[in-house]
Write a protein that holds these residues in place. Structure first.
Motif, PDB file in Angstrom:
ATOM      1  N   LEU A 127       0.859  -1.187   0.000  1.00 45.85           N
ATOM      2  CA  LEU A 127       0.000   0.000   0.000  1.00 45.85           C
ATOM      3  C   LEU A 127       0.893   1.234   0.000  1.00 45.85           C
ATOM      4  O   LEU A 127       1.799   1.325   0.823  1.00 45.85           O
ATOM      5  CB  LEU A 127      -0.946   0.016   1.196  1.00 45.85           C
ATOM      6  N   GLU A 128       0.624   2.112  -0.936  1.00 52.83           N
ATOM      7  CA  GLU A 128       1.548   3.221  -1.164  1.00 52.83           C
ATOM      8  C   GLU A 128       0.841   4.562  -1.028  1.00 52.83           C
ATOM      9  O   GLU A 128      -0.356   4.677  -1.306  1.00 52.83           O
ATOM     10  CB  GLU A 128       2.120   3.076  -2.586  1.00 52.83           C
ATOM     11  N   SER A 130      -0.590   8.052  -1.860  1.00 49.80           N
ATOM     12  CA  SER A 130      -1.293   8.394  -3.090  1.00 49.80           C
ATOM     13  C   SER A 130      -0.917   9.784  -3.589  1.00 49.80           C
ATOM     14  O   SER A 130      -0.803  10.731  -2.800  1.00 49.80           O
ATOM     15  CB  SER A 130      -2.793   8.348  -2.799  1.00 49.80           C
ATOM     16  N   ARG A 356     -17.309 -12.087  -8.682  1.00 46.00           N
ATOM     17  CA  ARG A 356     -16.207 -12.475  -9.560  1.00 46.00           C
ATOM     18  C   ARG A 356     -16.665 -13.375 -10.686  1.00 46.00           C
ATOM     19  O   ARG A 356     -17.452 -14.292 -10.464  1.00 46.00           O
ATOM     20  CB  ARG A 356     -15.187 -13.260  -8.774  1.00 46.00           C
ATOM     21  N   ARG A 382      -0.079  -2.174 -10.480  1.00 48.82           N
ATOM     22  CA  ARG A 382      -0.440  -2.817  -9.217  1.00 48.82           C
ATOM     23  C   ARG A 382      -1.274  -4.080  -9.393  1.00 48.82           C
ATOM     24  O   ARG A 382      -1.539  -4.788  -8.428  1.00 48.82           O
ATOM     25  CB  ARG A 382      -1.155  -1.800  -8.342  1.00 48.82           C
ATOM     26  N   HIS A 383      -1.692  -4.346 -10.620  1.00 53.45           N
ATOM     27  CA  HIS A 383      -2.463  -5.584 -10.838  1.00 53.45           C
ATOM     28  C   HIS A 383      -1.512  -6.766 -10.909  1.00 53.45           C
ATOM     29  O   HIS A 383      -0.545  -6.753 -11.666  1.00 53.45           O
ATOM     30  CB  HIS A 383      -3.322  -5.450 -12.094  1.00 53.45           C
ATOM     31  N   ARG A 384      -1.839  -7.780 -10.110  1.00 58.00           N
ATOM     32  CA  ARG A 384      -0.889  -8.887  -9.946  1.00 58.00           C
ATOM     33  C   ARG A 384      -1.267 -10.154 -10.681  1.00 58.00           C
ATOM     34  O   ARG A 384      -0.427 -11.022 -10.890  1.00 58.00           O
ATOM     35  CB  ARG A 384      -0.755  -9.203  -8.442  1.00 58.00           C
ATOM     36  N   MET A 385      -2.552 -10.285 -11.041  1.00 59.37           N
ATOM     37  CA  MET A 385      -2.986 -11.565 -11.621  1.00 59.37           C
ATOM     38  C   MET A 385      -2.753 -11.566 -13.132  1.00 59.37           C
ATOM     39  O   MET A 385      -3.665 -11.848 -13.917  1.00 59.37           O
ATOM     40  CB  MET A 385      -4.462 -11.809 -11.303  1.00 59.37           C
ATOM     41  N   GLU A 457      -9.176 -11.708 -15.599  1.00 61.22           N
ATOM     42  CA  GLU A 457      -8.504 -10.509 -15.094  1.00 61.22           C
ATOM     43  C   GLU A 457      -8.902  -9.278 -15.913  1.00 61.22           C
ATOM     44  O   GLU A 457      -8.962  -8.172 -15.377  1.00 61.22           O
ATOM     45  CB  GLU A 457      -6.980 -10.706 -15.085  1.00 61.22           C
ATOM     46  N   HIS A 460     -11.902  -8.086 -14.276  1.00 64.84           N
ATOM     47  CA  HIS A 460     -11.598  -7.437 -12.996  1.00 64.84           C
ATOM     48  C   HIS A 460     -10.964  -6.070 -13.207  1.00 64.84           C
ATOM     49  O   HIS A 460     -11.414  -5.059 -12.659  1.00 64.84           O
ATOM     50  CB  HIS A 460     -10.675  -8.334 -12.170  1.00 64.84           C
ATOM     51  N   ARG A 465     -11.006  -0.397 -13.052  1.00 63.77           N
ATOM     52  CA  ARG A 465     -10.237   0.777 -13.478  1.00 63.77           C
ATOM     53  C   ARG A 465     -10.978   1.711 -14.429  1.00 63.77           C
ATOM     54  O   ARG A 465     -10.408   2.715 -14.850  1.00 63.77           O
ATOM     55  CB  ARG A 465      -8.923   0.324 -14.105  1.00 63.77           C
TER      56      ARG A 465
END
Ligand SMILES: Cc1cc2nc3c(=O)[nH]c(=O)nc-3n(C[C@H](O)[C@H](O)[C@H](O)COP(=O)(O)OP(=O)(O)OC[C@H]3O[C@@H](n4cnc5c(N)ncnc54)[C@H](O)[C@@H]3O)c2cc1C
Length: 525
Positions: A127-128, A130, A356, A382-385, A457, A460, A465
């Protein structure tokens, strides 16, 4: 549950959220002991509570002081660590290191380093800070703007150009916020808090393109030992000295909380050779990779679908039927079924984006090549999948100026500062190399990256977004990604009903802030 005597239950209650049911959580145990305990699952017929009693609580070597009934944190970390080492040697494999984790804060690192720290798919949750809610022109150490400086960046063009970016940000932020407020006056039933937050966020969104990649930020990481171990190896192999330094810093902090899990991360036997391999592979491939300077930068951001499965519908339908059938996948792929009917059966009834899409959608793959500004990349990375890689941040692909800045008459200073930074980058690149020259490049400049994602994905990412509250730059990318998929697979795309293809209303946070007000009111706050 009869298996426990009275005193055993008493003891277990201190470490387990219940002693009666088949589901329980562990508490009051150090992370290493939780990891060691869970690791035993794979090698014992005993219940976990029985293992805890027999092999940990009754073994002084485990470092758990069971004598003081009042204390819940009964840990001799050093003894627990030794004990864990023996469990690991006796029963462990690499996956045991996923069974304990740590929270780590990493502060005052550049945006380039933040991206490196966040570049993990499995096992790490970052978490960063903003750029939308926090002003980045507050002075850092020594009263100067907070950006990465270091001996590796000794170049006459660097600091003046980066200072100019921050100075422009600083000069514009207040008048721009005022102009945004004039254009978006407070609505009759809108609280002052919601309006001020939404308008300020809009101004900061418009200006973030000025922030250089060197801008310092703060982030927190929660992750498991195995993920941290690989992250440390990757950091140690980085071409940026800042990241290599972070590998050591992060390692020494992690070694205080989950030492057994990160012991090998940088050592001579495992970690160092793994990092050396990454460095060497990068060097070898770099010598082979063709390069061609661009004649002219693109006019704007671009999203291209460079690869997709021609038979995606058949694959998804077969995978959807598979769990309910007794036929092999290949036969289901040839089954005489109506695609529309199966898709409707599978996907109808999603009433919001958090419903989902099922795994069957993972049988359709898409490769997108995206050219967009670093700000948008920074968010979407930041999307990991999915699989993703970027090229180096430079200036050849041009930069974006938010159209509203021109409306407010503030695009001139923005362009001037960005172009000056572009010149600094071009001067630094031959002297320091392309990796280090990235620090001078502001978020407005474009870079190229790819995403290889499954349809699941895509659902998602595009539904999340494109939501109206998102930054317009990544909304555009997500909308374009979805358009490309819809062009080739309209029937598969039809059920991504929460993709918002609308134009946006110019004050992205307004509805969200008003929602927060309503929630606060419900809570009586
Ligand atoms: C409006 C908005 C504001 C944001 N603001 C900030 C911010 O201020 N600071 C910030 O740091 N980030 C921010 N983000 C980024 C956000 O925290 C996510 O990192 C990003 O949106 C990726 O989303 P994801 O995790 O759902 O997607 P993916 O990483 O693509 O994952 C897809 C899904 O897989 C599952 N999943 C993936 N990894 C895990 C895991 N480790 N554990 C459990 N489930 C997992 C989840 O269900 C997830 O939704 C913001 C995002 C949005 C949309």
């Amino acid at each position: 549950m009869q298996e426990f005597s009275g005193p055993e239950r008493e003891l277990l209650r201190r470490y387990c959220t219940n002693v009666e049911r088949r589901t329980f959580a562990l508490r009051g145990l150090p992370e290493v002991v939780r990891g060691a305990l869970f690791s035993r699952y794979s090698r014992t017929e005993k219940s976990l509570r029985r293992v805890l009693l027999d092999e940990f609580l009754r073994d002084p070597a485990a470092g758990l002081d069971t004598g003081d009934a009042g204390a819940d944190h009964l840990v001799d970390a050093a003894r627990a660590e030794d004990f864990y080492q023996r469990v690991l040697v006796g029963y462990g494999d690499d996956s045991v290191a996923e069974l304990a984790g740590a929270h780590v804060a990493v502060e005052s690192v550049s945006n380039l380093a933040a991206k490196a720290l966040e570049d993990s798919r499995v096992g790490l949750s970052p978490l960063e800070k903003s750029t939308r809610y926090v002003r980045f022109d507050r002075p850092g150490a020594g009263g100067r703007y907070a950006y990465h400086r270091g001996p590796e960046l000794a170049h006459a063009a660097y600091e003046p150009a980066v200072d100019a970016l921050f100075a422009t940000y600083s000069e514009l932020v207040v008048p721009l916020t005022e102009r945004v407020r004039e254009s978006h006056p407070r609505e009759p039933d809108e609280s002052e808090r919601a309006w001020k937050t939404a308008t300020r966020a809009r101004a900061l969104d418009l200006l973030r393109g000025l922030l250089p990649a060197a801008t310092l930020t703060n982030l927190g990481l929660y992750g498991n030992g195995r993920a941290f171990e690989y992250l440390l190896t990757k950091l140690a192999a980085s071409d940026l000295p800042e990241c290599r330094g972070l590998a050591g810093e992060l390692h020494s902090e992690l070694a205080q909380v989950i030492p057994a899990f990160v012991r090998r991360a940088l050592d001579e036997r495992y970690g160092a050779p793994a990092a050396a391999y990454l460095v060497e592979a990068r060097r070898r491939v770099s010598e082979l990779a063709p390069r061609r300077g661009l004649a002219r930068p693109p006019d704007g951001p671009e999203v291209r679908l460079v690869e997709h499965d021609a038979d995606a519908e058949r694959r998804v339908v077969a995978a959807a039927l598979f769990p309910q059938s007794d036929l092999p996948l290949a036969e289901l792929g040839r089954a005489d079924v109506e695609v529309d009917v199966v898709l409707r059966a599978l996907l109808d009834g999603r009433t919001n984006r958090r419903h989902r899409a099922p795994r069957a959608l993972e049988h359709a793959h898409y490769t997108f090549e995206i050219t967009a500004n670093f700000g948008a990349y920074r968010d979407l990375q930041r999307h990991r999948m999915l699989s993703q890689e970027r090229q180096l941040l430079g200036t050849a692909l041009g930069y974006d100026v938010p159209p509203d800045l021109a409306v407010y008459g503030m695009d001139g200073p923005f362009r001037k500062a960005v172009e000056r930074a572009g010149e600094a980058h071009r001067a630094m690149e031959p002297a320091l190399g392309p990796a280090l020259a990235q620090y001078a490049v502001p978020l407005a400049f474009r870079l190229r990256w790819y995403f290889r994602a499954t349809l699941r994905e895509v659902y998602h990412l595009c539904e999340l977004r494109t939501s109206a509250q998102g930054h317009p730059d990544y909304r555009y990318v997500a909308q374009e990604m979805f358009r490309r998929v819809r062009e080739v697979h309209p029937r598969l795309a039809a059920y991504a009903r929460f993709v918002d293809m609308g134009p946006g209303d110019g004050l992205e946070r307004r509805a969200s802030e008003q929602r927060i007000d309503r929630k606060l009111a419900e809570l009586g706050g």
